[in-house]
Design an enzyme around this catalytic site. Sequence first.
Site, mmCIF file in Angstrom:
data_model
loop_
_atom_site.group_PDB
_atom_site.id
_atom_site.type_symbol
_atom_site.label_atom_id
_atom_site.label_comp_id
_atom_site.label_asym_id
_atom_site.label_seq_id
_atom_site.Cartn_x
_atom_site.Cartn_y
_atom_site.Cartn_z
ATOM 1 N N TYR A 141 38.077 10.291 2.040
ATOM 2 C CA TYR A 141 39.210 11.019 2.180
ATOM 3 C C TYR A 141 39.017 12.312 1.608
ATOM 4 O O TYR A 141 38.217 12.414 0.635
ATOM 5 C CB TYR A 141 40.222 10.360 1.038
ATOM 6 C CG TYR A 141 41.383 10.893 0.708
ATOM 7 C CD1 TYR A 141 42.482 11.227 1.772
ATOM 8 C CD2 TYR A 141 41.909 11.770 -0.378
ATOM 9 C CE1 TYR A 141 43.736 11.782 1.573
ATOM 10 C CE2 TYR A 141 42.815 12.410 -0.731
ATOM 11 C CZ TYR A 141 43.860 12.377 0.211
ATOM 12 O OH TYR A 141 45.077 13.203 -0.077
ATOM 13 N N ASP A 236 31.751 16.610 -0.028
ATOM 14 C CA ASP A 236 33.021 16.543 -0.742
ATOM 15 C C ASP A 236 32.694 15.646 -2.210
ATOM 16 O O ASP A 236 32.694 14.424 -2.167
ATOM 17 C CB ASP A 236 34.046 15.641 0.047
ATOM 18 C CG ASP A 236 35.440 15.689 -0.832
ATOM 19 O OD1 ASP A 236 35.464 16.045 -2.013
ATOM 20 O OD2 ASP A 236 36.555 15.179 -0.116
ATOM 21 N N LYS A 269 39.104 17.271 -9.449
ATOM 22 C CA LYS A 269 39.073 16.410 -10.532
ATOM 23 C C LYS A 269 38.341 16.739 -11.701
ATOM 24 O O LYS A 269 38.760 17.493 -12.715
ATOM 25 C CB LYS A 269 38.576 14.983 -10.202
ATOM 26 C CG LYS A 269 39.639 14.564 -8.946
ATOM 27 C CD LYS A 269 39.694 13.253 -8.499
ATOM 28 C CE LYS A 269 40.616 12.919 -7.609
ATOM 29 N NZ LYS A 269 40.104 12.633 -6.245
HETATM 30 C C1 PLP Z 1 41.237 13.371 -4.973
HETATM 31 C C2 PLP Z 1 40.151 13.652 -3.834
HETATM 32 C C3 PLP Z 1 40.657 14.565 -3.036
HETATM 33 C C4 PLP Z 1 41.712 15.352 -2.912
HETATM 34 O O1 PLP Z 1 42.304 16.080 -4.209
HETATM 35 P P1 PLP Z 1 43.621 16.360 -4.581
HETATM 36 O O2 PLP Z 1 43.527 17.202 -5.895
HETATM 37 O O3 PLP Z 1 44.212 15.105 -4.880
HETATM 38 O O4 PLP Z 1 44.161 17.286 -3.416
HETATM 39 C C5 PLP Z 1 39.695 15.114 -1.969
HETATM 40 N N1 PLP Z 1 38.687 14.444 -1.847
HETATM 41 C C6 PLP Z 1 37.945 13.457 -2.486
HETATM 42 C C7 PLP Z 1 36.757 12.736 -2.308
HETATM 43 C C8 PLP Z 1 38.948 13.126 -3.607
HETATM 44 O O5 PLP Z 1 38.569 11.848 -4.270
#
Ligand code: PLP
Length: 429
Positions: A141, A236, A269
């Site tokens: 994601y 990511d 995060k």
């Molecule tokens: C949480 C997450 C996102 C999205 O971040 P948001 O701040 O919720 O938009 C994107 N990539 C990864 C791997 C994530 O865990």
Amino acid sequence: MTNDSLFSRAQQVIPGGVNSPVRAFRAVGGTPRFIARAEGAYMWDAEGQRYIDYIGSWGPMILGHGHPAVLEAVHKAAADGFSFGAPTEREIELAEAIIALVPSVEQIRLVSSGTEAGMSALRLARGATGRSKIIKFEGCYHGHADALLVKAGSGLATFGFPTSAGVPAEVVQHTLVLEYNNLAQIEETFTTHGPEIACVMLEPIAGNMNFVRASVPFMTRLRELCTQHGALLVFDEVMTGFRVALGSAQSVYAKLIPGFKPDMSVFGKVIGGGMPLAAFGGTREVMSQLAPLGPVYQAGTLSGNPVATACGLATLKEIAKPGFFDALSARTRSLVDGLNQAARAAGVPFSGDCEGGMFGFFFFESLPQNYGTVMSTDKERFNRFFHAMLNQGVYLAPALYEAGFVSAAHSAADIEATVAAAAQAFKAG
Ligand SMILES: *Cc1c(COP(=O)(O)O)cnc(C)c1O
């Protein structure tokens, strides 16, 4: 106020009663807990029930809730002003702190959410290479930007289909969706589409299908293919960044693959410490394509927000202290070992894994290597386990495809209590 009454009220004014779908407990059933406050490793719901928190706001709360140094930094920053729409020294400090810890990142831009960071990184990768196609992997994601809300079609190495209404097929026509850890598929895709591929984007340790590591041969080959074909390798690390190691997941792979580096990285995060803050960065060459220097547009009213940067900086300062990650890793490992042992003692098929302060577990004999296997693990058993734990005051992620997080505030006693609760839950079936 009860959780039930709050949930009914919420559903009158907020779709599904929540501002992010997974909070609604749809996967596991039941009523979401409305959180009143949190401190250290614990959260209390509206009914006064205490939980040991293994979600930590889905990753940011690596120090636990309300860490004194972070609170102080936030209070001080707030008193100086919430937002200016003009540059501040703290943005430089945060950029410098991230760059110092992650050698692949030479320049970085701050934004407000992981979605925004992933979407911007994608645009930059396309702008910098002058190419359109991107490769992503099923089960990873990267936020909810249109081009990334895609699932694999039938057949191998095919173009994807939108996973959300409102995303026209044309918008995802350049997104190739492959199976995670599948070497044959990346070979085949680069052979067919090599010169058209702008980037390969992946979660290096995928936390949005619970906990699945990219295998070393897979990662090695991805790096080689990207270099060979002039595509950018985009990590990511919104979840794994400053969570699985001080140098993020890329430092874990750099230990296993000599000289390994991604071309671009996306963070979120932990770098905001619980405030809305995310970032994307990479080589100076790629980042100089971004406005105002280059032709790739990207902007944000609240980007580099002074209160959020204060929160993030204070958090990074704490986790960079000597021994922080050794202690966090050992604590997380003790949880996973405890769960594995308790499951074995109860004769329950179970597998768990962890890195730094991130962990995952499956009701399955071995650790899954891709999304298909993750989704074939025992969902009914997971749901019963989730509720049995919740009833004993342990708050785990409410879906079998989500990772868990341990913070520096979790004590050995918290872990013991959690393992004891799990032993009960395993026995109950
Ligand atoms: C949480 C997450 C996102 C999205 O971040 P948001 O701040 O919720 O938009 C994107 N990539 C990864 C791997 C994530 O865990």
